[in-house]
Design a protein around this motif. Structure first.
Motif, PDB file in Angstrom:
ATOM      1  N   VAL A 146      -7.691   6.799 -21.830  1.00 20.71           N
ATOM      2  CA  VAL A 146      -7.597   8.144 -21.966  1.00 20.71           C
ATOM      3  C   VAL A 146      -8.296   8.864 -23.110  1.00 20.71           C
ATOM      4  CG1 VAL A 146      -5.796   9.852 -22.375  1.00 20.71           C
ATOM      5  CG2 VAL A 146      -5.031   7.977 -21.200  1.00 20.71           C
ATOM      6  N   PRO A 147      -9.256  10.025 -22.885  1.00 19.61           N
ATOM      7  CA  PRO A 147      -9.913  10.456 -23.835  1.00 19.61           C
ATOM      8  C   PRO A 147      -8.917  11.356 -24.935  1.00 19.61           C
ATOM      9  CG  PRO A 147     -10.520  11.556 -21.909  1.00 19.61           C
ATOM     10  CD  PRO A 147      -9.307  10.480 -21.419  1.00 19.61           C
ATOM     11  N   VAL A 148      -9.129  11.403 -26.228  1.00 17.80           N
ATOM     12  CA  VAL A 148      -8.400  12.282 -27.287  1.00 17.80           C
ATOM     13  C   VAL A 148      -9.591  12.833 -28.040  1.00 17.80           C
ATOM     14  CG1 VAL A 148      -6.760  11.915 -28.966  1.00 17.80           C
ATOM     15  CG2 VAL A 148      -6.677  10.438 -26.930  1.00 17.80           C
ATOM     16  N   VAL A 149      -9.318  14.128 -28.314  1.00 18.71           N
ATOM     17  CA  VAL A 149     -10.245  14.757 -29.370  1.00 18.71           C
ATOM     18  C   VAL A 149      -9.249  15.181 -30.249  1.00 18.71           C
ATOM     19  CG1 VAL A 149     -11.909  16.415 -29.901  1.00 18.71           C
ATOM     20  CG2 VAL A 149     -11.933  15.297 -27.663  1.00 18.71           C
ATOM     21  N   LEU A 150      -9.516  14.995 -31.652  1.00 16.37           N
ATOM     22  CA  LEU A 150      -8.930  15.546 -32.864  1.00 16.37           C
ATOM     23  C   LEU A 150      -9.646  16.962 -33.304  1.00 16.37           C
ATOM     24  CD1 LEU A 150      -7.932  12.384 -34.756  1.00 16.37           C
ATOM     25  CD2 LEU A 150      -6.880  13.230 -32.796  1.00 16.37           C
ATOM     26  N   TYR A 151      -9.184  17.910 -33.358  1.00 12.81           N
ATOM     27  CA  TYR A 151      -9.696  19.154 -33.748  1.00 12.81           C
ATOM     28  C   TYR A 151      -9.175  19.886 -34.911  1.00 12.81           C
ATOM     29  CZ  TYR A 151     -11.201  19.616 -28.879  1.00 12.81           C
ATOM     30  OH  TYR A 151     -11.760  19.556 -27.773  1.00 12.81           O
ATOM     31  N   SER A 152     -10.084  20.463 -35.698  1.00 10.83           N
ATOM     32  CA  SER A 152      -9.588  21.485 -36.577  1.00 10.83           C
ATOM     33  C   SER A 152      -8.807  22.525 -36.076  1.00 10.83           C
ATOM     34  CB  SER A 152     -10.595  22.151 -37.551  1.00 10.83           C
ATOM     35  OG  SER A 152     -11.117  23.087 -36.574  1.00 10.83           O
ATOM     36  N   ASN A 153      -7.819  23.077 -36.719  1.00 11.07           N
ATOM     37  CA  ASN A 153      -6.871  24.144 -35.929  1.00 11.07           C
ATOM     38  C   ASN A 153      -7.724  25.229 -35.371  1.00 11.07           C
ATOM     39  OD1 ASN A 153      -4.715  22.703 -37.002  1.00 11.07           O
ATOM     40  ND2 ASN A 153      -4.050  24.366 -38.466  1.00 11.07           N
ATOM     41  N   GLU A 154      -8.934  25.658 -36.042  1.00 11.30           N
ATOM     42  CA  GLU A 154      -9.515  26.744 -35.516  1.00 11.30           C
ATOM     43  C   GLU A 154     -10.212  26.249 -34.235  1.00 11.30           C
ATOM     44  OE1 GLU A 154      -9.946  25.568 -38.696  1.00 11.30           O
ATOM     45  OE2 GLU A 154      -8.383  27.112 -39.434  1.00 11.30           O
ATOM     46  N   GLN A 155     -10.964  25.133 -34.300  1.00  8.42           N
ATOM     47  CA  GLN A 155     -11.468  24.636 -33.047  1.00  8.42           C
ATOM     48  C   GLN A 155     -10.515  24.543 -31.722  1.00  8.42           C
ATOM     49  OE1 GLN A 155     -12.716  20.791 -34.852  1.00  8.42           O
ATOM     50  NE2 GLN A 155     -14.615  21.766 -35.451  1.00  8.42           N
ATOM     51  N   PHE A 156      -9.258  24.037 -32.127  1.00  9.45           N
ATOM     52  CA  PHE A 156      -8.290  23.725 -31.273  1.00  9.45           C
ATOM     53  C   PHE A 156      -7.901  25.103 -30.773  1.00  9.45           C
ATOM     54  CE2 PHE A 156      -3.924  23.526 -29.837  1.00  9.45           C
ATOM     55  CZ  PHE A 156      -3.852  22.716 -28.931  1.00  9.45           C
ATOM     56  N   ARG A 157      -7.644  26.174 -31.395  1.00  8.41           N
ATOM     57  CA  ARG A 157      -7.295  27.453 -30.813  1.00  8.41           C
ATOM     58  C   ARG A 157      -8.473  28.028 -29.879  1.00  8.41           C
ATOM     59  NH1 ARG A 157      -2.849  26.252 -31.333  1.00  8.41           N
ATOM     60  NH2 ARG A 157      -2.057  25.773 -33.740  1.00  8.41           N
ATOM     61  N   ASP A 158      -9.780  27.846 -30.457  1.00  7.41           N
ATOM     62  CA  ASP A 158     -10.972  28.337 -29.671  1.00  7.41           C
ATOM     63  C   ASP A 158     -11.201  27.556 -28.234  1.00  7.41           C
ATOM     64  OD1 ASP A 158     -13.358  29.727 -28.989  1.00  7.41           O
ATOM     65  OD2 ASP A 158     -14.433  27.903 -29.864  1.00  7.41           O
ATOM     66  N   ILE A 159     -10.907  26.371 -28.315  1.00 10.32           N
ATOM     67  CA  ILE A 159     -11.324  25.704 -27.189  1.00 10.32           C
ATOM     68  C   ILE A 159     -10.359  25.416 -26.162  1.00 10.32           C
ATOM     69  CG2 ILE A 159     -12.063  23.345 -26.241  1.00 10.32           C
ATOM     70  CD1 ILE A 159     -13.579  22.859 -28.937  1.00 10.32           C
ATOM     71  N   THR A 160      -9.043  25.397 -26.512  1.00 13.54           N
ATOM     72  CA  THR A 160      -7.832  25.432 -25.568  1.00 13.54           C
ATOM     73  C   THR A 160      -7.303  26.847 -25.295  1.00 13.54           C
ATOM     74  OG1 THR A 160      -6.209  24.968 -27.274  1.00 13.54           O
ATOM     75  CG2 THR A 160      -7.292  23.134 -26.587  1.00 13.54           C
ATOM     76  N   ARG A 161      -7.433  27.790 -26.189  1.00 13.05           N
ATOM     77  CA  ARG A 161      -7.003  28.968 -26.061  1.00 13.05           C
ATOM     78  C   ARG A 161      -5.234  29.046 -25.842  1.00 13.05           C
ATOM     79  NH1 ARG A 161      -9.558  30.821 -20.864  1.00 13.05           N
ATOM     80  NH2 ARG A 161      -9.506  28.454 -20.674  1.00 13.05           N
ATOM     81  N   SER A 162      -4.944  27.966 -26.760  1.00 11.27           N
ATOM     82  CA  SER A 162      -3.505  27.881 -26.814  1.00 11.27           C
ATOM     83  C   SER A 162      -2.674  29.007 -27.615  1.00 11.27           C
ATOM     84  CB  SER A 162      -3.215  26.264 -27.131  1.00 11.27           C
ATOM     85  OG  SER A 162      -3.764  25.358 -26.620  1.00 11.27           O
ATOM     86  N   PRO A 163      -1.516  29.091 -27.404  1.00 11.34           N
ATOM     87  CA  PRO A 163      -0.666  30.028 -28.280  1.00 11.34           C
ATOM     88  C   PRO A 163      -0.644  29.395 -29.652  1.00 11.34           C
ATOM     89  CG  PRO A 163       0.632  28.939 -26.796  1.00 11.34           C
ATOM     90  CD  PRO A 163      -0.720  28.703 -26.329  1.00 11.34           C
ATOM     91  N   SER A 164      -0.295  30.334 -30.568  1.00 13.01           N
ATOM     92  CA  SER A 164      -0.233  29.917 -32.010  1.00 13.01           C
ATOM     93  C   SER A 164       0.764  28.733 -32.273  1.00 13.01           C
ATOM     94  CB  SER A 164      -0.163  31.042 -32.865  1.00 13.01           C
ATOM     95  OG  SER A 164       1.272  31.694 -32.462  1.00 13.01           O
ATOM     96  N   TRP A 165       1.840  28.711 -31.431  1.00 12.36           N
ATOM     97  CA  TRP A 165       2.891  27.574 -31.837  1.00 12.36           C
ATOM     98  C   TRP A 165       2.341  26.107 -30.924  1.00 12.36           C
ATOM     99  CZ3 TRP A 165       4.321  25.927 -26.779  1.00 12.36           C
ATOM    100  CH2 TRP A 165       4.400  27.060 -25.967  1.00 12.36           C
ATOM    101  N   ALA A 166       1.306  26.031 -30.457  1.00 11.62           N
ATOM    102  CA  ALA A 166       1.090  24.704 -29.643  1.00 11.62           C
ATOM    103  C   ALA A 166       0.501  23.862 -30.623  1.00 11.62           C
ATOM    104  CB  ALA A 166      -0.081  25.037 -28.797  1.00 11.62           C
ATOM    105  N   ALA A 167       1.091  22.512 -30.816  1.00 15.29           N
ATOM    106  CA  ALA A 167       0.595  21.347 -31.444  1.00 15.29           C
ATOM    107  C   ALA A 167      -0.124  20.454 -30.656  1.00 15.29           C
ATOM    108  CB  ALA A 167       1.857  20.763 -32.028  1.00 15.29           C
ATOM    109  N   GLY A 168      -0.663  20.835 -29.250  1.00 15.31           N
ATOM    110  CA  GLY A 168      -1.481  19.896 -28.742  1.00 15.31           C
ATOM    111  C   GLY A 168      -1.606  20.381 -27.358  1.00 15.31           C
ATOM    112  N   ALA A 169      -2.584  19.868 -26.473  1.00 17.62           N
ATOM    113  CA  ALA A 169      -2.742  20.215 -25.116  1.00 17.62           C
ATOM    114  C   ALA A 169      -3.295  18.867 -24.240  1.00 17.62           C
ATOM    115  CB  ALA A 169      -3.846  21.394 -25.007  1.00 17.62           C
ATOM    116  N   TYR A 170      -3.090  19.162 -23.259  1.00 20.37           N
ATOM    117  CA  TYR A 170      -3.537  18.074 -22.372  1.00 20.37           C
ATOM    118  C   TYR A 170      -4.075  18.631 -20.890  1.00 20.37           C
ATOM    119  CZ  TYR A 170      -4.501  14.048 -19.096  1.00 20.37           C
ATOM    120  OH  TYR A 170      -5.103  13.533 -18.250  1.00 20.37           O
ATOM    121  N   ASP A 171      -5.481  18.606 -20.835  1.00 22.37           N
ATOM    122  CA  ASP A 171      -5.966  19.127 -19.540  1.00 22.37           C
ATOM    123  C   ASP A 171      -7.159  18.007 -18.890  1.00 22.37           C
ATOM    124  OD1 ASP A 171      -8.162  18.949 -21.471  1.00 22.37           O
ATOM    125  OD2 ASP A 171      -8.662  21.034 -21.339  1.00 22.37           O
ATOM    126  N   GLY A 172      -6.598  16.577 -18.925  1.00 25.38           N
ATOM    127  CA  GLY A 172      -7.513  15.505 -18.605  1.00 25.38           C
ATOM    128  C   GLY A 172      -7.941  14.815 -20.046  1.00 25.38           C
TER     129      GLY A 172
END
Ligand code: ZN
Length: 382
Positions: free
Chosen positions: A209-235
């Motif tokens: 399973v591929p896993v990527v660790l981001y900075s908070n800013e990278q995470f919001r930018d790439i996943t467009r997650s809401p501010s409360w999100a602590a992770g995402a899975y899209d493959g």
């Protein structure tokens, strides 16, 4: 795929993230002209687009299949079939249909747009970028396509800078040397989740399973997650690491949650109601469900599972927390009553296209209505 915090701090984002741009595109797709010579095919085509616009992807797929039988060289019909397959998460079928649409009509930009989404969802970022680079020359006014391409370029540039730690069951990517120790800890947490969650469900993922660790800013930018999100899975499991740095328990919890989503996706790529997916991921986090019991007790009214079938993205933070809590308790009860492997069999049936009610009755040995009533009554008694 989302998670909520135990102290009212939402954790993970509700699923369907990669579907959102596709749905926006479908709105555009729906406004096409119908120029068929054959009136029956034209009627079928119109019905197919209407079914898609109403979210009835399966009906749309059948309708476009019938239309293609009557007009097998019509690129628009393959576009419709591809869009229906995309919504049903039959990504291989979607890709074949959309590629064929482009073979028939190389200028069919809407097929290129959807094909780019299919490739992105399948992890082929360079392929998706290449299609969108062509797309924005064809439709220079499409701001959404341009924004998507920009985001993908940033993700690709970041990927070029990432280093990897490779374990037996996961590859963990991270950016700087200072993150290397954290990546090792993440890998340990993922391995623990692999054996614990896999053991409960009686099944393990086949592929790493591929896993990527981001900075908070990278995470919001790439996943467009809401501010409360602590992770995402899209493959790919995507996790912002800053919050987890000082909290090993939180790291375990978030990674176990996301790992469960990865496992669910491998068992059933489609057909899984959000309460079942999020409930499983939340119930199988490390730690107990006392917070969920408390949250559900505080609620003014019980939450029917029926109302939690689609993405939680529409909920406010507090509503989402209740949705996660109710889902986790319901799935926890299913695992207690029927066992993890029975829940996995239910997922397999759903992924194979069996209807929810029939699959539930078969695998859980009671109707869904009966389970819901018992679940609601059980909560009242606490
Ligand atoms: Zn989730």
């Amino acid at each position: 795929m989302g998670t909520m915090g135990r102290q009212g701090r939402p954790r993970f984002r509700p699923g369907l993230l990669p579907c959102l741009p596709c749905l926006c595109l479908l709105v555009v797709l729906h406004s096409i002209a119908f120029a068929q010579a054959d009136p029956k095919t034209a009627l079928l085509e119109r019905a197919g687009w209407e079914a898609l616009a109403a979210g009835r992807a399966h009906d749309a797929a059948n309708t476009f299949r019938e239309a293609i039988a009557g007009d097998p060289k019509n690129a628009e019909l393959y576009l419709g079939a591809g869009a229906a397959a995309l919504l049903e998460r039959r990504d291989t079928d979607a890709r074949v249909a959309l590629e064929y649409a482009l073979t028939l009509d190389s200028k069919l930009s809407r097929a290129r747009a959807l094909l780019g989404q299919v490739l992105y969802r399948g992890g082929d970022l360079p392929g998706a970028i290449s299609l969108y680079e062509t797309l924005i020359t064809e439709v220079p006014d499409d701001k959404q396509a341009a924004a998507t391409l920009d985001r993908w370029h940033r993700e690709a540039a970041l990927n070029d800078r990432l280093q990897q730690t490779v374990g037996s069951h996961f590859t963990v990517s991270f950016e700087g040397p200072e993150e290397a120790a954290l990546a090792e800890r993440a890998l340990d947490a993922l391995e623990r989740a692999f054996w614990r969650v896999g053991g409960t469900l009686g099944t393990y993922p086949y592929a790493p399973v591929p896993v990527v660790l981001y900075s908070n800013e990278q995470f919001r930018d790439i996943t467009r997650s809401p501010s409360w999100a602590a992770g995402a899975y899209d493959g790919t499991i995507r996790v912002p690491m800053r919050g987890a740095l000082n909290d090993p328990e939180e790291l375990d919890r978030v990674l176990a949650h996301e790992f469960t989503h990865a496992l669910v996706r491998e068992i059933a790529a489609r057909g899984v109601p959000t309460w079942l997916n999020e409930g499983l991921a939340t119930a199988l986090e490390s730690g107990g469900l006392e917070w969920a019991e408390r949250r559900v007790r505080q609620a003014a009214e019980p939450v029917p599972l029926d109302a939690l079938a689609s993405s939680f993205a529409r909920f406010s933070g507090s509503q989402a927390q209740l949705a996660y809590a109710a889902s986790a308790l319901a799935v926890g009860q299913l695992i207690d009553e029927a066992g993890g492997p029975a829940v996995v069999n239910l997922l397999r049936d759903l992924g194979d296209g069996v209807g929810f009610e029939a699959a539930f009755t078969h695998r859980m040995q009671r109707t869904f209505g009966d389970f819901q009533a018992a679940f609601a009554a059980g909560r009242k008694g606490r």
